[in-house]
Design a protein around this motif. Structure first.
Motif, short mmCIF file in Angstrom:
data_model
loop_
_atom_site.label_atom_id
_atom_site.label_comp_id
_atom_site.label_asym_id
_atom_site.label_seq_id
_atom_site.Cartn_x
_atom_site.Cartn_y
_atom_site.Cartn_z
N UNK A 1 0.52 -1.01 -0.21
CA UNK A 1 0.01 0.18 0.00
C UNK A 1 0.90 1.40 -0.12
N UNK A 2 2.40 1.51 -0.73
CA UNK A 2 3.18 2.47 -0.46
C UNK A 2 2.69 3.50 -0.65
N UNK A 3 1.99 2.65 -2.52
CA UNK A 3 1.86 3.79 -3.45
C UNK A 3 0.05 4.20 -3.25
N UNK A 4 -0.12 3.89 -2.13
CA UNK A 4 -1.84 4.05 -2.12
C UNK A 4 -1.87 5.43 -1.34
N UNK A 5 -3.76 5.77 -1.51
CA UNK A 5 -4.04 6.22 -0.27
C UNK A 5 -5.53 5.20 -0.19
N UNK A 6 -5.17 5.25 1.17
CA UNK A 6 -6.37 4.47 1.95
C UNK A 6 -7.16 5.29 2.87
N UNK A 7 -8.53 5.50 2.80
CA UNK A 7 -9.53 6.27 3.28
C UNK A 7 -10.32 4.88 3.78
N UNK A 8 -10.70 5.28 5.24
CA UNK A 8 -11.94 4.59 5.51
C UNK A 8 -12.99 4.87 7.20
N UNK A 9 -13.94 4.65 7.20
CA UNK A 9 -15.05 5.67 7.62
C UNK A 9 -15.37 4.00 9.47
N UNK A 10 -14.87 3.34 10.20
CA UNK A 10 -15.51 2.17 10.41
C UNK A 10 -16.71 2.78 11.00
N UNK A 11 -17.45 3.83 11.85
CA UNK A 11 -18.52 4.31 11.98
C UNK A 11 -19.18 4.43 11.41
N UNK A 12 -19.22 4.96 10.06
CA UNK A 12 -20.02 5.71 8.99
C UNK A 12 -19.56 7.22 9.35
N UNK A 13 -19.86 7.66 7.78
CA UNK A 13 -19.60 9.22 7.64
C UNK A 13 -20.17 10.40 8.90
#
Length: 296
Positions: A1-13
């Motif tokens: 994942x070095x060349x990627x941007x990962x976003x997450x929202x475990x409890x939703x936005x």
């Protein structure tokens, strides 16, 4: 994942108050898309208001979103639990319409751009008429041509957010201004480095100088930062053929317009960039009478 941007929202936005330093179209679109399904209210201050933004809002509202427009570039979004499928016709491409309009005026031809909408092009249409272009709004779209066989007239213009003169319009307009009798100026206030294509036009015989000085009546955010964001165009100059390489989408269409304006055969490499924004451009230009051939 070095060349990627990962976003997450475990409890939703969840809704938030967001203020943009600059009314970016992409940032506004992405924020709206995230906010429609977020919990609570999202407020966007200094949002972009381009026609494409308004069309996105209309589509999302059809799908079940709750989006309100306020004064002074404010957008209010109350998140909903789900969206539903719909049928929606997207806007015609304003940039394509402007590109074909500039082509018609530059070459002395007449082109009807079907589906083009006057309401989305008011600033461009005023500019085109000021320099000697002409147009007629019909039920099918807008027809463009040069008002007379005489040279075009110079003008000073600057790019701006909607409803100003779009930054994506200055490249094809620059080709037109090489055919204007006198000195024109373009002040680019959206992107700090968008005049690389002028080197290519100079190779074809244009007389364009780029500079770091603000050319507009009001200093822009690039003042005293060393960015080449002003172009002085001296005309009229006769364009000659050349071998060019597409730098980006908008400079690529400027290359095409310049090549069709010049006497002789030009070669343009890197046309896959053009394909990204102008579907089957060679076939459509052939239909207009251009002598153009795609070489694999």
């Amino acid at each position: 994942l070095d060349d990627r941007y990962v976003a997450s929202a475990k409890n939703g936005l969840r809704g938030a108050k967001i203020t943009f330093r600059y009314p970016s179209v992409g940032a506004t679109e992405n924020t709206i898309l995230a906010a429609v399904l977020a919990k609570g209210r999202t407020t966007i201050q200094n949002a972009a208001t381009e026609p494409e933004i308004m069309d996105l809002i209309i589509m999302l509202q059809k799908m079940g979103a709750i989006i309100e427009l306020g004064a002074n570039r404010m957008i209010y979004i109350d998140g909903v639990k789900e969206l539903r499928g719909i049928e929606h016709s997207i806007l015609p491409d304003r940039n394509e319409a402007v590109s074909f309009a500039c082509l018609a005026v530059a070459t002395g031809g007449k082109i009807l751009v079907k589906g083009a909408r006057q309401a989305d092009l008011i600033t461009f249409l005023n500019t085109l008429r000021r320099i000697g272009g002409e147009y007629r709004v019909t039920n099918e779209g807008i027809e463009f041509w040069r008002a007379s066989a005489k040279s075009l007239k110079p003008i000073d213009l600057e790019t701006d957010t909607h409803p100003g003169f779009m930054t994506d319009w200055q490249q094809p307009m620059a080709v037109l201004l090489t055919q204007a009798e006198g000195t024109s100026g373009i002040h680019e206030t959206i992107y700090e480095d968008r005049f690389g294509y002028t080197n290519d036009l100079n190779l074809m015989g244009a007389d364009i100088t780029v500079q770091t000085k603000c050319l507009g009546e009001i200093a822009c955010r690039f003042k005293n930062k060393g960015f080449y964001h002003g172009a002085v165009i001296r005309g009229a100059t006769k364009l000659r053929p050349a071998r060019l390489t597409v730098r980006d989408l908008r400079s690529g269409i400027a290359h095409v317009i310049a090549a069709l304006t010049a006497d002789g055969e030009s070669t343009i490499d890197g046309i896959e960039e053009l394909d990204r924004g102008y579907e089957k451009i060679d076939k459509r230009l052939k239909n207009l009478g251009a002598d153009i051939k795609r070489v694999q």
